[in-house]
Design an enzyme around this catalytic site. Structure first.
Site, PDB file in Angstrom:
ATOM      1  N   ASN A  67      40.041 123.239  71.846  1.00 41.72           N
ATOM      2  CA  ASN A  67      39.025 124.294  71.789  1.00 41.72           C
ATOM      3  C   ASN A  67      37.621 123.662  72.117  1.00 41.72           C
ATOM      4  O   ASN A  67      36.956 122.681  71.600  1.00 41.72           O
ATOM      5  CB  ASN A  67      39.239 124.775  70.437  1.00 41.72           C
ATOM      6  N   HIS A  98      29.435 102.745  60.565  1.00 39.00           N
ATOM      7  CA  HIS A  98      28.448 101.891  60.318  1.00 39.00           C
ATOM      8  C   HIS A  98      29.253 101.350  58.989  1.00 39.00           C
ATOM      9  O   HIS A  98      30.753 102.092  57.947  1.00 39.00           O
ATOM     10  CB  HIS A  98      27.297 101.904  59.987  1.00 39.00           C
ATOM     11  N   SER A 140      41.534 123.696  57.782  1.00 36.47           N
ATOM     12  CA  SER A 140      40.559 123.984  58.046  1.00 36.47           C
ATOM     13  C   SER A 140      39.385 122.747  56.925  1.00 36.47           C
ATOM     14  O   SER A 140      39.730 123.173  55.850  1.00 36.47           O
ATOM     15  CB  SER A 140      39.991 125.265  58.764  1.00 36.47           C
ATOM     16  N   THR A 145      40.053 110.709  55.745  1.00 34.85           N
ATOM     17  CA  THR A 145      40.303 109.373  55.920  1.00 34.85           C
ATOM     18  C   THR A 145      41.351 108.727  55.717  1.00 34.85           C
ATOM     19  O   THR A 145      41.337 107.322  55.984  1.00 34.85           O
ATOM     20  CB  THR A 145      39.316 109.690  54.237  1.00 34.85           C
ATOM     21  N   LYS A 146      41.922 109.332  55.405  1.00 36.25           N
ATOM     22  CA  LYS A 146      43.754 107.771  55.475  1.00 36.25           C
ATOM     23  C   LYS A 146      44.651 108.611  56.432  1.00 36.25           C
ATOM     24  O   LYS A 146      44.742 110.004  57.011  1.00 36.25           O
ATOM     25  CB  LYS A 146      43.981 108.550  54.255  1.00 36.25           C
TER      26      LYS A 146
HETATM   27  C1  LIG Z   1      46.292 125.065  56.644  1.00 39.59           C
HETATM   28  C2  LIG Z   1      46.228 127.111  56.269  1.00 39.59           C
HETATM   29  C3  LIG Z   1      46.517 127.402  57.573  1.00 39.59           C
HETATM   30  C4  LIG Z   1      46.834 126.833  55.576  1.00 39.59           C
HETATM   31  O1  LIG Z   1      48.601 126.510  55.151  1.00 39.59           O
HETATM   32  P1  LIG Z   1      49.128 127.073  53.863  1.00 39.59           P
HETATM   33  O2  LIG Z   1      50.363 126.184  53.889  1.00 39.59           O
HETATM   34  O3  LIG Z   1      49.330 128.650  54.713  1.00 39.59           O
HETATM   35  O4  LIG Z   1      48.725 127.019  52.470  1.00 39.59           O
HETATM   36  P2  LIG Z   1      48.085 128.068  51.705  1.00 39.59           P
HETATM   37  O5  LIG Z   1      47.044 129.148  51.709  1.00 39.59           O
HETATM   38  O6  LIG Z   1      49.487 128.616  50.905  1.00 39.59           O
HETATM   39  O7  LIG Z   1      47.389 126.906  50.697  1.00 39.59           O
HETATM   40  C5  LIG Z   1      48.261 125.812  50.441  1.00 39.59           C
HETATM   41  C6  LIG Z   1      47.271 125.536  48.820  1.00 39.59           C
HETATM   42  O8  LIG Z   1      46.367 124.956  49.529  1.00 39.59           O
HETATM   43  C7  LIG Z   1      44.989 125.001  49.721  1.00 39.59           C
HETATM   44  N1  LIG Z   1      44.151 125.601  50.475  1.00 39.59           N
HETATM   45  C8  LIG Z   1      44.669 126.180  51.742  1.00 39.59           C
HETATM   46  N2  LIG Z   1      44.213 126.243  52.728  1.00 39.59           N
HETATM   47  C9  LIG Z   1      43.132 124.764  52.454  1.00 39.59           C
HETATM   48  C10 LIG Z   1      42.647 124.208  52.967  1.00 39.59           C
HETATM   49  N3  LIG Z   1      41.474 124.987  54.367  1.00 39.59           N
HETATM   50  N4  LIG Z   1      41.542 123.478  52.422  1.00 39.59           N
HETATM   51  C11 LIG Z   1      41.655 123.282  50.931  1.00 39.59           C
HETATM   52  N5  LIG Z   1      42.640 123.813  50.387  1.00 39.59           N
HETATM   53  C12 LIG Z   1      43.139 125.098  50.665  1.00 39.59           C
HETATM   54  C13 LIG Z   1      45.054 126.792  48.930  1.00 39.59           C
HETATM   55  O9  LIG Z   1      44.521 127.110  47.695  1.00 39.59           O
HETATM   56  C14 LIG Z   1      46.370 126.092  47.922  1.00 39.59           C
HETATM   57  O10 LIG Z   1      46.278 125.832  47.039  1.00 39.59           O
HETATM   58  P3  LIG Z   1      46.796 126.249  45.421  1.00 39.59           P
HETATM   59  O11 LIG Z   1      48.200 125.568  45.490  1.00 39.59           O
HETATM   60  O12 LIG Z   1      46.316 125.390  43.996  1.00 39.59           O
HETATM   61  O13 LIG Z   1      46.560 127.004  45.412  1.00 39.59           O
HETATM   62  C15 LIG Z   1      44.588 126.757  56.480  1.00 39.59           C
HETATM   63  O14 LIG Z   1      44.146 126.458  55.204  1.00 39.59           O
HETATM   64  C16 LIG Z   1      44.331 126.830  57.462  1.00 39.59           C
HETATM   65  O15 LIG Z   1      43.735 125.297  57.835  1.00 39.59           O
HETATM   66  N6  LIG Z   1      44.042 127.737  58.460  1.00 39.59           N
HETATM   67  C17 LIG Z   1      43.712 127.643  59.553  1.00 39.59           C
HETATM   68  C18 LIG Z   1      41.958 128.540  59.927  1.00 39.59           C
HETATM   69  C19 LIG Z   1      42.296 128.283  60.976  1.00 39.59           C
HETATM   70  O16 LIG Z   1      41.050 127.037  62.082  1.00 39.59           O
HETATM   71  N7  LIG Z   1      42.286 129.120  62.305  1.00 39.59           N
HETATM   72  C20 LIG Z   1      41.355 128.891  63.452  1.00 39.59           C
HETATM   73  C21 LIG Z   1      41.999 127.891  64.137  1.00 39.59           C
HETATM   74  S1  LIG Z   1      44.084 129.094  64.485  1.00 39.59           S
END
Ligand SMILES: CC(C)(COP(=O)(O)OP(=O)(O)OC[C@H]1O[C@@H](n2cnc3c(N)ncnc32)[C@H](O)[C@@H]1OP(=O)(O)O)[C@@H](O)C(=O)NCCC(=O)NCCS
Length: 181
Positions: A67, A98, A140, A145-146
């Site tokens: 993207n 660095h 997102s 880091t790992k």
């Molecule tokens: C990965 C993603 C889809 C979530 O996946 P999921 O399996 O549905 O995760 P859930 O919503 O069930 O959350 C699971 C746990 O992770 C946590 N979590 C969810 N997203 C998170 C993030 N981005 N960063 C940190 N923690 C996150 C939740 O709070 C939850 O924690 P808990 O168990 O303590 O309550 C979502 O985080 C994400 O990144 N969406 C993408 C949005 C985006 O970029 N859109 C444009 C591209 S199409």
């Protein structure tokens, strides 16, 4: 002389070629700078840092979608993106940094390997030396880091496993829009 040429070439890519809105023209230039497999799409405004061995340092497999506003840093290490990889908007991938402990601010490097079916969600940052296992998801805003295990979902700063991906990975990414910004 070669270095000057590489700097100019890289400048032209990031200032002009990567911004060409007509996809087949932009993809023509992109393929001069990176190896890109069939069915893959690299959007407008994907920037690269890639001075030393441009064509070999960044490779993108088949049926990938990258993207806009991503940054691919292939300055020292390689970025190897395999097949069916989806990288969302604003992701930055680094292969060079660095050493914070070095008296002379020395650099260190590491390849980034992104296995098949990885989905990197928006605004993630992948640091040097990391491998993203097959089918994993980077949530997102994560700073990775790992290494991330296959089929896991990793998120946060620094990224930790927050879940397991249940998809059977039956899809093929095949999205080549005419205009996409
Ligand atoms: C990965 C993603 C889809 C979530 O996946 P999921 O399996 O549905 O995760 P859930 O919503 O069930 O959350 C699971 C746990 O992770 C946590 N979590 C969810 N997203 C998170 C993030 N981005 N960063 C940190 N923690 C996150 C939740 O709070 C939850 O924690 P808990 O168990 O303590 O309550 C979502 O985080 C994400 O990144 N969406 C993408 C949005 C985006 O970029 N859109 C444009 C591209 S199409």
């Amino acid at each position: 002389m070669k270095k000057a040429f590489n700097y100019i070439s890289l400048y032209l890519f990031n200032a002009f070629f990567c911004k060409i809105p007509i996809n087949f023209i932009r993809m023509f230039f992109m393929r001069l700078y990176m190896k890109i497999g069939k069915g893959s799409f690299v959007s407008c405004n994907v920037k690269i840092l890639n001075l030393e061995d441009p064509k070999n340092n960044i490779t993108i497999g088949d049926n990938c979608f990258i993207n806009p506003e991503c940054l691919l840093d292939g300055r020292k290490g390689k970025i190897i993106i395999k097949d069916n990889v989806d990288i969302a908007r604003g992701t930055w991938i680094y292969t060079l940094e660095h050493d914070p402990h070095d008296d002379y601010h020395a650099t260190r490097q590491g390849d980034v390997i992104i296995e098949d079916y990885v989905w990197i969600a928006s605004r993630a940052m992948i640091l040097p030396g990391v491998t993203l296992g097959k089918g994993c998801v980077i949530a997102s805003g994560a700073v990775v880091t790992k290494d991330v295990p296959a089929m896991s979902i990793a998120g946060g700063v620094p990224a930790k496993v927050i879940g397991t991906r249940r998809s059977a990975l039956k899809y093929t990414i095949d999205f080549t829009p005419y205009l996409y910004i």
